[in-house]
Design an enzyme around this catalytic site. Structure first.
Site, PDB file in Angstrom:
ATOM      1  N   ARG A   1       4.872   0.550  -6.041  1.00 52.92           N
ATOM      2  CA  ARG A   1       4.852  -0.332  -4.872  1.00 52.92           C
ATOM      3  C   ARG A   1       3.897  -1.512  -5.072  1.00 52.92           C
ATOM      4  NH1 ARG A   1       6.738   2.082  -0.098  1.00 52.92           N
ATOM      5  NH2 ARG A   1       5.204   1.026   1.186  1.00 52.92           N
TER       6      ARG A   1
ATOM      7  N   LYS B   1       6.445  -3.815  -4.544  1.00 56.56           N
ATOM      8  CA  LYS B   1       7.875  -3.517  -4.480  1.00 56.56           C
ATOM      9  C   LYS B   1       8.423  -3.726  -3.075  1.00 56.56           C
ATOM     10  CE  LYS B   1      11.822  -2.058  -6.009  1.00 56.56           C
ATOM     11  NZ  LYS B   1      12.598  -3.089  -6.734  1.00 56.56           N
TER      12      LYS B   1
ATOM     13  N   LYS C   1      13.452 -13.642 -12.056  1.00 57.27           N
ATOM     14  CA  LYS C   1      13.143 -12.447 -12.857  1.00 57.27           C
ATOM     15  C   LYS C   1      12.168 -12.794 -13.969  1.00 57.27           C
ATOM     16  CE  LYS C   1      14.435 -10.069 -11.097  1.00 57.27           C
ATOM     17  NZ  LYS C   1      15.003  -9.502  -9.924  1.00 57.27           N
TER      18      LYS C   1
ATOM     19  N   ASN D   1      -1.437   1.005   6.038  1.00 56.05           N
ATOM     20  CA  ASN D   1      -0.577   0.009   5.414  1.00 56.05           C
ATOM     21  C   ASN D   1      -0.209  -0.975   6.508  1.00 56.05           C
ATOM     22  OD1 ASN D   1       1.302  -1.456   4.025  1.00 56.05           O
ATOM     23  ND2 ASN D   1       2.815   0.178   3.852  1.00 56.05           N
ATOM     24  N   GLY D   2      -0.388  -2.269   6.259  1.00 55.16           N
ATOM     25  CA  GLY D   2      -0.079  -3.266   7.281  1.00 55.16           C
ATOM     26  C   GLY D   2      -1.297  -4.114   7.569  1.00 55.16           C
TER      27      GLY D   2
ATOM     28  N   HIS E   1      18.896 -36.122 -11.109  1.00 56.89           N
ATOM     29  CA  HIS E   1      18.316 -36.766  -9.928  1.00 56.89           C
ATOM     30  C   HIS E   1      16.809 -36.575  -9.880  1.00 56.89           C
ATOM     31  CE1 HIS E   1      22.266 -37.791  -8.522  1.00 56.89           C
ATOM     32  NE2 HIS E   1      22.664 -36.548  -8.734  1.00 56.89           N
TER      33      HIS E   1
ATOM     34  N   GLU F   1      18.513 -16.293  -9.850  1.00 57.80           N
ATOM     35  CA  GLU F   1      18.034 -14.921 -10.017  1.00 57.80           C
ATOM     36  C   GLU F   1      17.393 -14.746 -11.404  1.00 57.80           C
ATOM     37  OE1 GLU F   1      17.216 -12.573  -8.340  1.00 57.80           O
ATOM     38  OE2 GLU F   1      17.301 -10.775  -9.544  1.00 57.80           O
TER      39      GLU F   1
ATOM     40  N   GLU G   1       8.638 -13.624 -12.588  1.00 57.31           N
ATOM     41  CA  GLU G   1       8.045 -12.441 -11.964  1.00 57.31           C
ATOM     42  C   GLU G   1       7.385 -11.515 -12.986  1.00 57.31           C
ATOM     43  OE1 GLU G   1      11.127 -10.196 -10.048  1.00 57.31           O
ATOM     44  OE2 GLU G   1       9.735  -9.168  -8.735  1.00 57.31           O
TER      45      GLU G   1
ATOM     46  N   TRP H   1      -3.036  -2.591  -1.667  1.00 57.53           N
ATOM     47  CA  TRP H   1      -2.628  -3.930  -2.113  1.00 57.53           C
ATOM     48  C   TRP H   1      -3.362  -4.889  -1.188  1.00 57.53           C
ATOM     49  CZ3 TRP H   1       0.137  -8.210  -0.212  1.00 57.53           C
ATOM     50  CH2 TRP H   1       0.669  -9.075  -1.170  1.00 57.53           C
TER      51      TRP H   1
ATOM     52  N   CYS I   1       0.820  -1.217   0.000  1.00 54.44           N
ATOM     53  CA  CYS I   1       0.000   0.000   0.000  1.00 54.44           C
ATOM     54  C   CYS I   1       0.854   1.266   0.000  1.00 54.44           C
ATOM     55  CB  CYS I   1      -0.870   0.030   1.238  1.00 54.44           C
ATOM     56  SG  CYS I   1      -1.835  -1.469   1.433  1.00 54.44           S
TER      57      CYS I   1
HETATM   58  O1  M6R Z   1      13.402  -4.746  -0.500  1.00 50.61           O
HETATM   59  P1  M6R Z   1      13.964  -6.129  -0.403  1.00 50.61           P
HETATM   60  O2  M6R Z   1      15.265  -6.284  -1.085  1.00 50.61           O
HETATM   61  O3  M6R Z   1      13.992  -6.637   1.014  1.00 50.61           O
HETATM   62  O4  M6R Z   1      12.917  -7.036  -1.171  1.00 50.61           O
HETATM   63  C1  M6R Z   1      13.010  -8.421  -1.156  1.00 50.61           C
HETATM   64  C2  M6R Z   1      12.174  -9.050  -2.232  1.00 50.61           C
HETATM   65  O5  M6R Z   1      10.817  -8.770  -2.025  1.00 50.61           O
HETATM   66  C3  M6R Z   1      12.562  -8.565  -3.631  1.00 50.61           C
HETATM   67  O6  M6R Z   1      13.910  -8.766  -3.888  1.00 50.61           O
HETATM   68  C4  M6R Z   1      11.743  -9.286  -4.719  1.00 50.61           C
HETATM   69  O7  M6R Z   1      12.074 -10.630  -4.750  1.00 50.61           O
HETATM   70  C5  M6R Z   1      11.987  -8.612  -6.062  1.00 50.61           C
HETATM   71  N1  M6R Z   1      10.759  -8.085  -6.552  1.00 50.61           N
HETATM   72  C6  M6R Z   1      12.513  -9.510  -7.113  1.00 50.61           C
HETATM   73  O8  M6R Z   1      12.722  -8.843  -8.299  1.00 50.61           O
END
Ligand code: M6R
Length: 607
Positions: free
Chosen positions: A27, A602, A484, A100-101, A503, A480, A487, A74, A2
């Protein structure tokens, strides 16, 4: 997660809120809303979907007010909808709240205090507005304190009251917020980009503090409503740094910013062949740590996997890397001989903050690797290494990941150097490699390179599953790369340590499962070459990320993308760049919403 914007002052609060909320869109959100005070009434407008829906809805209303609170939601409790969107109001319509929360005890609060009241949403937040009405004693501030006393959970709350329309009240527990100081105006927001157009002077709110915003300034009070002195900070970020600057997406812009930010991560930290940070660790202190935990989430966790290899190799301290959401629930063995390194771009990820607190509770020193100055993680850690990546707006992390790696290389060298290890030659090679990184990375991002990757991405347009394989540091990069891709392109992708395929997972490999193999590490080259041949034998199409000049691999894969030769140990920083671009162009060719992927946020400020 949020986004919150609150404003009181000489401008039209509606304009400030809409502008601010647009800067917080990154966000992640599914609905938005604003509340203003007009006369003795709180007026609320909300809309499901993108902010533009709200803008269209209120366009002809010509709303004006000197005070307002706005929100992008959110969903956690209740599906995305107009009625679940914030702000929420009390039954008499006098109070409005954005949040937020999560208010964890909201059902109990409803039963205990609000059994006869009618609720218009499924949210936990609405109870806060109702409680404000219920507890109101003629003093907005005292009433907020009473409400906070019964709330459990995490929150950033911003509230207005029609009968005391000269102030906004805000408070936080575990959810971030920043205050902006203006001339004849005051601002509050969940994140700095919402403030940049108006002010650079800001204050960070600590847990349990109550902030009273008026046109004349901001007063911070403690639970007893006594005034607290607060340090004013200057925001260093450029307003332009949070704009797309001609790029189609923030993600692409941030990929392109990498050579520049690499320089910033390294700047001022290498002197006479030695690494220096803002803190100074004695040999005695470093030698007292017989174990290191790296704790993080998502991309930051993947950075931690590289950090493990780097620290173990250079400083010979055993490192375990843990997912933050698992860490504290499995009673890790922590004591004063354990260093806990938390990695987080935002510095506000709820699980990582919780892990940090668990570590401190158990007597550990905590070191933060983070991007955001003044974030909870930066404030609560004993030592901080800033990655200086600048604002990262795209939900998919790119430049924060690569600068986290650079920070870890510097840290590995630093720990070894402070311990007096006799691997000076290796440390010097790594520092040299790091210093060349920015220029070398710059040479990669040519039009021809992008075209080649774009073409490869087109081949993945209709894929259902893609495998990423690698060994050692190449495996960390594969993880990674696969995160990506899934995502932002919504293609199912998995990363495997290549030797592990046979395996079990090899059963899934066919001519319909493209494989992306990272084969940059010389030490494991022969092994990954065999693993590639295994998947080729099952007719998979293989794209390999190779070192420039590697003619051998080209002979047995379908396609290659090369990275410039650099010291093998720092190569992950370069090898991940084509993977970032493959994800970007695959998502683009599939028509996905790149900067704000579905369901994601985010900054993940709930556990
Ligand atoms: O702000 P942070 O680095 O703690 O966030 C951690 C993850 O939420 C963040 O890296 C997430 O996996 C990314 N959106 C990946 O691209």
């Amino acid at each position: 997660m949020c986004g919150i914007v609150g404003y009181i002052g000489k401008r039209n609060a509606v304009d400030v809120m809409l502008q601010g909320l647009s800067k917080l869109e990154y966000r992640g959100y599914d609905s938005s809303g604003i509340a203003i005070v007009q006369g003795s009434e709180v007026l609320v407008n909300k809309a499901e979907g993108k902010l533009v829906n709200l803008q269209n809805k209120i366009e002809d209303l010509h709303l004006e007010s000197s005070i307002g609170i706005g929100h992008t939601r959110w969903a956690t409790h209740g599906r995305p909808s107009d009625y679940n969107a914030h702000p929420h109001t009390s039954q008499n319509g006098k109070f409005a709240v954005v949040h937020n929360g999560i208010v964890e005890n909201y059902l109990r609060l409803k039963e205990t205090y609000l059994a006869d009241e009618v609720f218009t949403s499924e949210t936990d937040t609405e109870v806060v507005a109702h409680l404000l009405e219920k507890f109101y004693n003629g003093s907005f501030e005292e009433t907020v304190v009473k409400v906070l006393d019964v709330l459990e959970g995490a929150y950033a709350l911003v509230m207005i009251c029609a009968d005391e329309s000269d102030k906004i009240i805000a408070c936080r527990k575990d959810s971030p917020m920043v205050l902006g100081i203006g001339d004849g105006e005051s601002f509050i927001a969940s994140d700095v980009p919402a403030l940049l157009a108006y002010t650079r002077e800001c204050m960070y709110i600590e847990q349990g503090e109550l902030c009273v915003l008026t046109q004349d300034g901001i007063t911070i009070k403690n639970h007893a409503l006594e005034v607290i002195d607060k340090e004013v900070h200057t925001i260093e970020w450029d307003a332009e740094a949070a704009e797309k600057d001609g790029y189609e997406h923030f993600m692409l812009k941030e990929i392109f910013e990498q050579p520049t930010v690499f320089k910033k991560t390294i700047a001022g930290r290498i002197h006479g062949g030695e690494v220096q940070f803002d803190f100074d660790l004695s040999a005695e202190q470093v030698n007292s740590w017989n174990k290191i935990y790296i704790v993080a989430c998502g991309t930051a966790y993947h950075a931690g996997l590289v950090g493990k290899a780097v620290i173990e190799k250079l400083a010979r301290i055993p490192v375990e890397v843990e997912i933050a959401s698992e860490f504290r629930y499995r009673e890790p063995m922590l004591d004063e001989h354990t260093l806990v390194i938390v990695i987080s771009q935002s510095g506000e990820t709820a699980d990582t903050v919780a892990a940090l607190r668990e570590a401190k509770k158990n007597g550990c020193k905590v070191m933060a690797v983070t991007n955001v100055v003044g974030s909870a993680i930066a404030r609560e850690s004993d030592y901080v290494i800033y990655i200086w990546a600048g604002p990262e707006i795209s939900v998919a992390s790119t430049k924060a990941y690569t600068t986290m790696l650079i920070a870890e290389y510097l840290l590995g060298v630093y720990l070894a150097q402070q311990k007096g290890m006799d691997n000076g030659a290796l440390r010097a090679e790594i520092l040299e490699g790091l210093q060349h990184l920015p220029d070398i990375a710059e040479t990669m991002l040519t039009d021809a390179y992008l075209e080649q990757i774009q073409k490869a991405a087109e081949g993945y347009k209709d894929a259902n599953d893609i495998f990423f394989i690698g060994r050692g540091l190449d495996w960390a990069i594969a993880l990674e790369g696969s995160l990506k891709l899934k995502e932002i392109s919504y293609i199912h992708a998995e990363a495997y340590a290549a030797g592990e395929l046979k395996h079990g997972t090899l059963a899934l490999v066919t001519d319909e499962t493209p494989v992306i193999a990272i084969c940059v590490q010389d030490a494991t080259y022969d092994k990954i070459a065999s693993n590639i041949k295994e998947v080729k034998a099952r007719e998979a199409n293989v794209l390999a990320i190779i070192n420039e000049g590697d003619e051998e691999t080209q002979k047995f894969v379908d396609e290659t993308i090369a990275i410039p030769r650099i010291h093998n140990f720092v190569a992950p920083v370069l090898a991940v760049i084509p993977l970032q671009l493959i994800s970007y162009y695959t998502a683009k060719v599939r028509g996905c919403e790149i900067d704000q992927p579905r369901n994601l946020a985010k900054s993940v400020t709930v556990e």
